[in-house]
Design a protein around this motif. Structure first.
Motif, PDB file in Angstrom:
ATOM      1  N   GLY A 156     -17.162   7.497  -3.644  1.00 18.95           N
ATOM      2  CA  GLY A 156     -16.851   7.074  -2.289  1.00 18.95           C
ATOM      3  C   GLY A 156     -15.971   5.836  -2.290  1.00 18.95           C
ATOM      4  O   GLY A 156     -15.470   5.410  -3.334  1.00 18.95           O
ATOM      5  N   SER A 157     -15.821   5.231  -1.126  1.00 20.76           N
ATOM      6  CA  SER A 157     -14.881   4.117  -1.009  1.00 20.76           C
ATOM      7  C   SER A 157     -15.314   2.898  -1.817  1.00 20.76           C
ATOM      8  O   SER A 157     -14.459   2.174  -2.343  1.00 20.76           O
ATOM      9  N   ALA A 213     -10.334   3.755   1.919  1.00 14.33           N
ATOM     10  CA  ALA A 213      -9.966   4.740   0.897  1.00 14.33           C
ATOM     11  C   ALA A 213      -8.483   5.100   1.000  1.00 14.33           C
ATOM     12  O   ALA A 213      -7.787   5.185  -0.019  1.00 14.33           O
ATOM     13  N   ILE A 214      -8.007   5.282   2.216  1.00 17.86           N
ATOM     14  CA  ILE A 214      -6.586   5.587   2.414  1.00 17.86           C
ATOM     15  C   ILE A 214      -5.729   4.417   1.938  1.00 17.86           C
ATOM     16  O   ILE A 214      -4.697   4.611   1.281  1.00 17.86           O
ATOM     17  N   ALA A 215      -6.127   3.203   2.269  1.00 15.20           N
ATOM     18  CA  ALA A 215      -5.357   2.018   1.854  1.00 15.20           C
ATOM     19  C   ALA A 215      -5.251   1.955   0.327  1.00 15.20           C
ATOM     20  O   ALA A 215      -4.192   1.617  -0.216  1.00 15.20           O
ATOM     21  N   ILE A 216      -6.325   2.281  -0.365  1.00  9.90           N
ATOM     22  CA  ILE A 216      -6.302   2.272  -1.836  1.00  9.90           C
ATOM     23  C   ILE A 216      -5.322   3.314  -2.356  1.00  9.90           C
ATOM     24  O   ILE A 216      -4.492   3.020  -3.233  1.00  9.90           O
ATOM     25  N   LEU A 217      -5.403   4.522  -1.821  1.00  8.57           N
ATOM     26  CA  LEU A 217      -4.507   5.592  -2.282  1.00  8.57           C
ATOM     27  C   LEU A 217      -3.053   5.239  -1.978  1.00  8.57           C
ATOM     28  O   LEU A 217      -2.164   5.483  -2.801  1.00  8.57           O
ATOM     29  N   GLU A 218      -2.800   4.677  -0.808  1.00  7.82           N
ATOM     30  CA  GLU A 218      -1.433   4.275  -0.444  1.00  7.82           C
ATOM     31  C   GLU A 218      -0.940   3.171  -1.382  1.00  7.82           C
ATOM     32  O   GLU A 218       0.212   3.179  -1.801  1.00  7.82           O
ATOM     33  N   MET A 222     -13.201   0.651  -8.855  1.00 11.29           N
ATOM     34  CA  MET A 222     -12.307   1.211  -9.879  1.00 11.29           C
ATOM     35  C   MET A 222     -10.882   0.702  -9.686  1.00 11.29           C
ATOM     36  O   MET A 222     -10.181   0.411 -10.662  1.00 11.29           O
ATOM     37  N   TYR A 223     -10.463   0.591  -8.433  1.00  9.38           N
ATOM     38  CA  TYR A 223      -9.113   0.095  -8.141  1.00  9.38           C
ATOM     39  C   TYR A 223      -8.963  -1.340  -8.634  1.00  9.38           C
ATOM     40  O   TYR A 223      -7.992  -1.679  -9.327  1.00  9.38           O
ATOM     41  N   GLN A 225     -11.245   7.443  11.139  1.00  8.09           N
ATOM     42  CA  GLN A 225     -12.286   7.248  12.145  1.00  8.09           C
ATOM     43  C   GLN A 225     -13.468   6.426  11.654  1.00  8.09           C
ATOM     44  O   GLN A 225     -14.487   6.350  12.338  1.00  8.09           O
ATOM     45  N   CYS A 226     -13.338   5.832  10.469  1.00  9.40           N
ATOM     46  CA  CYS A 226     -14.362   4.878  10.020  1.00  9.40           C
ATOM     47  C   CYS A 226     -13.690   3.909   9.048  1.00  9.40           C
ATOM     48  O   CYS A 226     -12.650   4.206   8.456  1.00  9.40           O
ATOM     49  N   GLY A 227     -14.306   2.768   8.883  1.00  7.23           N
ATOM     50  CA  GLY A 227     -13.740   1.738   8.022  1.00  7.23           C
ATOM     51  C   GLY A 227     -13.673   2.143   6.559  1.00  7.23           C
ATOM     52  O   GLY A 227     -12.739   1.764   5.848  1.00  7.23           O
ATOM     53  N   PHE A 228     -14.645   2.928   6.132  1.00  4.94           N
ATOM     54  CA  PHE A 228     -14.652   3.353   4.729  1.00  4.94           C
ATOM     55  C   PHE A 228     -13.497   4.314   4.440  1.00  4.94           C
ATOM     56  O   PHE A 228     -12.841   4.230   3.406  1.00  4.94           O
ATOM     57  N   SER A 229     -13.252   5.220   5.390  1.00  5.15           N
ATOM     58  CA  SER A 229     -12.124   6.141   5.221  1.00  5.15           C
ATOM     59  C   SER A 229     -10.809   5.371   5.262  1.00  5.15           C
ATOM     60  O   SER A 229      -9.890   5.650   4.486  1.00  5.15           O
ATOM     61  N   SER A 230     -10.723   4.388   6.138  1.00  7.89           N
ATOM     62  CA  SER A 230      -9.519   3.561   6.222  1.00  7.89           C
ATOM     63  C   SER A 230      -9.273   2.832   4.905  1.00  7.89           C
ATOM     64  O   SER A 230      -8.137   2.764   4.410  1.00  7.89           O
TER      65      SER A 230
END
Length: 109
Positions: free
Chosen positions: A84-85, A37-42, A91-92, A30-35
């Protein structure tokens, strides 16, 4: 922050190797930062759990106090607050997030 909220957050943080407090779900951030963060983990190919802070106002405010970090998403690895993201992205890109996962013994791609 109530003791109940603090206890629920502490339990959650220690319940998964990788935990992301986020707005929304991995399928519907529901926000770009969360999106992001998910993309990094994926992209790292790591197994992770999430908590949607939008579903619980106590957790939404409480996690900020728990970590002393003002924004969401927030990443925890083996119970340790990472950031945070923006920090996740830095770090990524530097390879440090993958190194952290390796140091903590968290399987990833």
């Amino acid at each position: 922050m109530s003791d109940d909220v603090q206890a629920r957050i502490a339990t959650a943080v220690n319940s998964a190797d990788v935990l992301l407090f986020m707005k929304g779900t991995p399928l519907f951030p529901q926000c770009g930062f969360s999106s992001r963060a998910i993309a990094i983990l994926e992209h790292l190919g790591v197994e992770y759990a999430t908590i949607d802070v939008l579903q619980d106002p106590g957790i939404r405010q409480g996690i900020k106090e728990f970590s002393d970090w003002p924004t969401i998403p927030q990443l925890y690895v083996k119970g340790e607050f990472v950031g945070g993201s923006d920090i996740m992205m830095e770090m990524y890109e530097a390879g440090e997030l993958a190194e952290l996962l390796e140091e903590k013994g968290v399987p990833h791609a």
